[in-house]
Design an enzyme around this catalytic site. Structure first.
Site, PDB file in Angstrom:
ATOM      1  N   HIS A  83      41.017  32.865  44.285  1.00 16.48           N
ATOM      2  CA  HIS A  83      42.233  33.666  44.304  1.00 16.48           C
ATOM      3  C   HIS A  83      43.398  32.887  43.691  1.00 16.48           C
ATOM      4  CE1 HIS A  83      39.838  35.689  47.509  1.00 16.48           C
ATOM      5  NE2 HIS A  83      40.369  36.747  46.953  1.00 16.48           N
ATOM      6  N   TYR A 110      33.847  46.013  45.364  1.00 13.77           N
ATOM      7  CA  TYR A 110      34.212  45.377  46.649  1.00 13.77           C
ATOM      8  C   TYR A 110      34.935  46.385  47.544  1.00 13.77           C
ATOM      9  CZ  TYR A 110      36.992  42.051  49.564  1.00 13.77           C
ATOM     10  OH  TYR A 110      37.607  41.370  50.593  1.00 13.77           O
ATOM     11  N   GLY A 119      33.677  29.853  55.901  1.00 11.35           N
ATOM     12  CA  GLY A 119      34.587  30.128  54.796  1.00 11.35           C
ATOM     13  C   GLY A 119      36.033  29.869  55.188  1.00 11.35           C
ATOM     14  N   VAL A 160      44.773  36.140  51.664  1.00  9.29           N
ATOM     15  CA  VAL A 160      44.753  35.046  52.640  1.00  9.29           C
ATOM     16  C   VAL A 160      44.732  33.715  51.890  1.00  9.29           C
ATOM     17  CG1 VAL A 160      43.560  34.124  54.675  1.00  9.29           C
ATOM     18  CG2 VAL A 160      43.277  36.543  54.067  1.00  9.29           C
TER      19      VAL A 160
HETATM   20  P1  NAP Z   1      34.812  32.759  51.829  1.00  7.30           P
HETATM   21  O1  NAP Z   1      35.715  31.603  52.035  1.00  7.30           O
HETATM   22  O2  NAP Z   1      34.270  33.036  50.480  1.00  7.30           O
HETATM   23  O3  NAP Z   1      33.599  32.636  52.890  1.00  7.30           O
HETATM   24  C1  NAP Z   1      32.572  33.581  52.848  1.00  7.30           C
HETATM   25  C2  NAP Z   1      31.658  33.323  54.033  1.00  7.30           C
HETATM   26  O4  NAP Z   1      30.602  34.282  54.004  1.00  7.30           O
HETATM   27  C3  NAP Z   1      31.021  31.935  54.015  1.00  7.30           C
HETATM   28  O5  NAP Z   1      30.877  31.458  55.329  1.00  7.30           O
HETATM   29  C4  NAP Z   1      29.637  32.223  53.402  1.00  7.30           C
HETATM   30  O6  NAP Z   1      28.658  31.293  53.810  1.00  7.30           O
HETATM   31  C5  NAP Z   1      29.351  33.599  54.017  1.00  7.30           C
HETATM   32  N1  NAP Z   1      28.393  34.369  53.214  1.00  7.30           N
HETATM   33  C6  NAP Z   1      28.558  34.820  51.947  1.00  7.30           C
HETATM   34  N2  NAP Z   1      27.444  35.492  51.536  1.00  7.30           N
HETATM   35  C7  NAP Z   1      26.559  35.439  52.577  1.00  7.30           C
HETATM   36  C8  NAP Z   1      25.234  35.912  52.783  1.00  7.30           C
HETATM   37  N3  NAP Z   1      24.552  36.584  51.830  1.00  7.30           N
HETATM   38  N4  NAP Z   1      24.632  35.662  53.975  1.00  7.30           N
HETATM   39  C9  NAP Z   1      25.296  34.972  54.936  1.00  7.30           C
HETATM   40  N5  NAP Z   1      26.566  34.508  54.840  1.00  7.30           N
HETATM   41  C10 NAP Z   1      27.188  34.728  53.655  1.00  7.30           C
HETATM   42  O7  NAP Z   1      35.535  34.108  52.305  1.00  7.30           O
HETATM   43  P2  NAP Z   1      36.912  34.298  53.120  1.00  7.30           P
HETATM   44  O8  NAP Z   1      38.030  34.250  52.166  1.00  7.30           O
HETATM   45  O9  NAP Z   1      36.888  33.401  54.325  1.00  7.30           O
HETATM   46  O10 NAP Z   1      36.736  35.832  53.574  1.00  7.30           O
HETATM   47  C11 NAP Z   1      36.333  36.151  54.901  1.00  7.30           C
HETATM   48  C12 NAP Z   1      36.475  37.649  55.064  1.00  7.30           C
HETATM   49  O11 NAP Z   1      37.840  38.007  54.832  1.00  7.30           O
HETATM   50  C13 NAP Z   1      35.629  38.444  54.040  1.00  7.30           C
HETATM   51  O12 NAP Z   1      35.051  39.569  54.670  1.00  7.30           O
HETATM   52  C14 NAP Z   1      36.671  38.891  53.002  1.00  7.30           C
HETATM   53  O13 NAP Z   1      36.284  40.087  52.377  1.00  7.30           O
HETATM   54  C15 NAP Z   1      37.900  39.066  53.863  1.00  7.30           C
HETATM   55  N6  NAP Z   1      39.197  38.947  53.143  1.00  7.30           N
HETATM   56  C16 NAP Z   1      39.478  37.799  52.458  1.00  7.30           C
HETATM   57  C17 NAP Z   1      40.727  37.717  51.782  1.00  7.30           C
HETATM   58  C18 NAP Z   1      41.122  36.489  50.994  1.00  7.30           C
HETATM   59  O14 NAP Z   1      42.211  36.524  50.368  1.00  7.30           O
HETATM   60  N7  NAP Z   1      40.332  35.424  50.993  1.00  7.30           N
HETATM   61  C19 NAP Z   1      41.640  38.793  51.858  1.00  7.30           C
HETATM   62  C20 NAP Z   1      41.301  39.915  52.612  1.00  7.30           C
HETATM   63  C21 NAP Z   1      40.065  39.984  53.257  1.00  7.30           C
HETATM   64  P3  NAP Z   1      28.477  29.892  53.001  1.00  7.30           P
HETATM   65  O15 NAP Z   1      29.638  29.025  53.460  1.00  7.30           O
HETATM   66  O16 NAP Z   1      27.170  29.384  53.476  1.00  7.30           O
HETATM   67  O17 NAP Z   1      28.546  30.226  51.552  1.00  7.30           O
HETATM   68  O1  GFB Z   2      44.524  36.415  44.003  1.00  8.35           O
HETATM   69  P1  GFB Z   2      44.031  37.204  42.830  1.00  8.35           P
HETATM   70  O2  GFB Z   2      42.883  36.649  42.095  1.00  8.35           O
HETATM   71  O3  GFB Z   2      43.613  38.646  43.360  1.00  8.35           O
HETATM   72  O4  GFB Z   2      45.213  37.413  41.700  1.00  8.35           O
HETATM   73  P2  GFB Z   2      44.278  40.075  43.530  1.00  8.35           P
HETATM   74  C1  GFB Z   2      46.455  37.743  42.034  1.00  8.35           C
HETATM   75  C2  GFB Z   2      47.350  37.802  40.794  1.00  8.35           C
HETATM   76  O5  GFB Z   2      47.583  36.444  40.378  1.00  8.35           O
HETATM   77  C3  GFB Z   2      46.904  38.541  39.548  1.00  8.35           C
HETATM   78  C4  GFB Z   2      47.551  36.346  38.965  1.00  8.35           C
HETATM   79  O6  GFB Z   2      48.025  39.260  39.062  1.00  8.35           O
HETATM   80  C5  GFB Z   2      46.568  37.424  38.552  1.00  8.35           C
HETATM   81  O7  GFB Z   2      46.803  37.803  37.194  1.00  8.35           O
HETATM   82  N1  GFB Z   2      47.167  34.963  38.636  1.00  8.35           N
HETATM   83  C6  GFB Z   2      47.956  34.082  37.973  1.00  8.35           C
HETATM   84  C7  GFB Z   2      46.028  34.350  38.954  1.00  8.35           C
HETATM   85  N2  GFB Z   2      47.337  32.891  37.838  1.00  8.35           N
HETATM   86  C8  GFB Z   2      46.131  33.026  38.450  1.00  8.35           C
HETATM   87  C9  GFB Z   2      45.044  32.123  38.673  1.00  8.35           C
HETATM   88  O8  GFB Z   2      45.031  30.959  38.276  1.00  8.35           O
HETATM   89  N3  GFB Z   2      43.963  32.611  39.348  1.00  8.35           N
HETATM   90  C10 GFB Z   2      43.920  33.935  39.820  1.00  8.35           C
HETATM   91  N4  GFB Z   2      42.835  34.332  40.501  1.00  8.35           N
HETATM   92  N5  GFB Z   2      44.942  34.811  39.635  1.00  8.35           N
HETATM   93  C11 GFB Z   2      42.002  40.431  44.792  1.00  8.35           C
HETATM   94  C12 GFB Z   2      40.845  41.404  44.789  1.00  8.35           C
HETATM   95  O9  GFB Z   2      42.992  40.954  43.959  1.00  8.35           O
HETATM   96  O10 GFB Z   2      42.552  40.301  46.102  1.00  8.35           O
HETATM   97  C13 GFB Z   2      39.777  40.901  45.744  1.00  8.35           C
HETATM   98  O11 GFB Z   2      40.314  41.475  43.470  1.00  8.35           O
HETATM   99  C14 GFB Z   2      40.354  40.556  47.124  1.00  8.35           C
HETATM  100  O12 GFB Z   2      38.792  41.889  45.878  1.00  8.35           O
HETATM  101  C15 GFB Z   2      41.619  39.737  46.986  1.00  8.35           C
HETATM  102  O13 GFB Z   2      40.656  41.640  47.824  1.00  8.35           O
HETATM  103  C16 GFB Z   2      42.301  39.566  48.313  1.00  8.35           C
HETATM  104  O14 GFB Z   2      45.252  39.992  44.632  1.00  8.35           O
HETATM  105  O15 GFB Z   2      44.761  40.608  42.234  1.00  8.35           O
END
Ligand code: NAP
Ligand code: GFB
Length: 361
Positions: free
Chosen positions: A192, A148, A21, A179
């Site tokens: 996101h 979540y 991911g 992220v």
């Molecule tokens: P991501 O891009 O959606 O990647 C998710 C990963 O988990 C992929 O490698 C996926 O494998 C694997 N996965 C999902 N379901 C699975 C299952 N049932 N069995 C095995 N593997 C599985 O997520 P990410 O953004 O890198 O997030 C990584 C971590 O950071 C997560 O724990 C997330 O909660 C945390 N996090 C993310 C953000 C953010 O803004 N993205 C913010 C804070 C914390 P495949 O590639 O095969 O689908």
């Molecule tokens: O990144 P986002 O989807 O997640 O949205 P959160 C952030 C803000 O961006 C919200 C606005 O206020 C949305 O209304 N926004 C504006 C948009 N344009 C867009 C768009 O095109 N796409 C999206 N997605 N948003 C998540 C949690 O909250 O944060 C998850 O729900 C996770 O569980 C993630 O933790 C890191 O920051 O609001």
């Protein structure tokens, strides 16, 4: 078990769940391109095709096969605000199963270290700011992502329970803010805000249509670049000696409004069209301003790649190498002050445009 927790003499065999991911790919890059794989070390990056971690049998099997000494646990059902609002039950059930299976399988193969990943969205919605690590369980999370959030909070409960009952188990967790980076999920419905806006700007540019930002644009977020998060994850894996989690975030002063984030995307994508705001769409949580004071105590000189118009850049690779040569302390990195568009966002946009056909979208 107690004394070998951070014994670095034995080469590590590190299993990274969710290794394909956004965050997993960043760790792959930093391990291979910056830190390097040391003598006798092994790094295994899992995807869901290697094992469905919601299935206890498949999880146990993949851990028995690789016998990791260290685990970076990233695998999860992940999504933006709008996906969370549509699927709180799935986010709860999928993540509860994945986390229970992974921690128990790691314990059964006697892994000395598991670093799991929470998120600043799990903190109570009604809270004082800035948020710090002691506030995780102080009240309900925001209603948009309670499934979540509660599932992720349970990881902290697991870490404390393993430490209490299985004397010396040092499983811990990090808490990143939002992220972004290469290999993100650019699906407009599920992803996101930053990947969503980058993808929408790309399409709007091609079609000559307006770029539609969802919501009012007033909510505020702190964004951490995936490569910076990866460097800090590796520091936590080998140096951080607490069961209590640690927030990995840029400073509060780096928090931006969604409007500012959209303007930065417009600038970097050189989008010339109209930008509109669809206020029929939800804003979600107004803010989740997090303190990185604990991180700064440990890593006073760690340098983040800024999101806003840059005040400094990491110049060459060998500057980044400095980080690893100074293991233990977060490295001495000097900065060059130049005014340039955000490097992190530019690298992310350039990656998306260059990999449009294969990017997740
Ligand atoms: P991501 O891009 O959606 O990647 C998710 C990963 O988990 C992929 O490698 C996926 O494998 C694997 N996965 C999902 N379901 C699975 C299952 N049932 N069995 C095995 N593997 C599985 O997520 P990410 O953004 O890198 O997030 C990584 C971590 O950071 C997560 O724990 C997330 O909660 C945390 N996090 C993310 C953000 C953010 O803004 N993205 C913010 C804070 C914390 P495949 O590639 O095969 O689908
Ligand atoms: O990144 P986002 O989807 O997640 O949205 P959160 C952030 C803000 O961006 C919200 C606005 O206020 C949305 O209304 N926004 C504006 C948009 N344009 C867009 C768009 O095109 N796409 C999206 N997605 N948003 C998540 C949690 O909250 O944060 C998850 O729900 C996770 O569980 C993630 O933790 C890191 O920051 O609001």
């Amino acid at each position: 078990m107690e004394d070998n927790i951070l014994d670095q003499s034995a080469p590590m065999r590190v299993l990274v769940t969710g290794g394909t991911g956004l965050v997993g790919r960043a760790i792959q890059h930093v391990v291979r391109e910056e830190r390097g794989i040391r003598e006798g070390e092994e790094w295994i990056f899992l995807s869901s095709t290697d094992a469905n971690l919601m299935d206890a049998g498949e999880t146990r099997e993949v851990f028995q096969k690789h016998q990791p000494t260290h685990v970076i646990h990233l695998a999860a059902m992940v999504g933006g605000l709008f996906k969370n609002m549509r699927a709180n039950l799935d986010f709860w059930r999928n993540n509860i199963y994945i986390n229970d299976n992974v921690l128990q399988a790691a314990h059964e193969v006697d892994a000395v270290r598991v670093v799991s990943c929470l998120s600043t969205c799990i903190f109570p919605d009604k809270t004082t700011y800035p948020i710090d690590e002691t506030m995780i369980h102080n009240g309900p999370p925001h209603k948009s992502n309670f499934g979540y959030s509660y599932a992720k909070r349970m990881l902290d409960v697991y870490n404390r329970a393993y430490h209490d009952q299985e004397r010396g188990r040092f499983y811990t967790a990090v808490i990143p803010t939002n992220v972004f980076g290469p290999h993100d999920n650019f699906n407009i419905k599920d992803g996101h805000v930053l990947p969503g806006l980058i993808h929408k700007a790309y399409i709007a540019q091609k079609e000559g249509s307006p770029l539609v930002v969802w919501g009012s644009g007033t909510p505020r977020r702190q964004f951490i670049y995936s490569l910076d998060l990866a460097r800090l994850f590796l520091w936590v894996l080998t140096e951080y000696q607490e069961v209590e989690p640690i927030i990995l975030s840029v400073g509060e002063e780096e928090e931006v409004s969604i409007k500012e984030a959209a303007e930065a995307v417009v600038e970097v994508m050189r989008f010339k069209g109209q930008v509109t705001y669809d206020t029929t769409k939800a804003d979600g949580q107004f803010k989740k301003t997090a303190s990185n004071a604990k991180l700064r105590q440990y890593c006073p000189s760690f340098t983040f790649t800024p999101f806003k118009q840059g005040t400094f850049i990491h110049s060459t690779g060998n500057l980044r190498k400095t980080f690893w040569e100074n293991s233990g302390e977060c490295g001495l990195v000097f900065t060059v002050c130049l005014v340039l568009p955000s490097i992190a966002l530019k690298e992310t946009c350039d990656w998306f445009v260059a990999n449009y056909d294969s990017a997740r979208k």
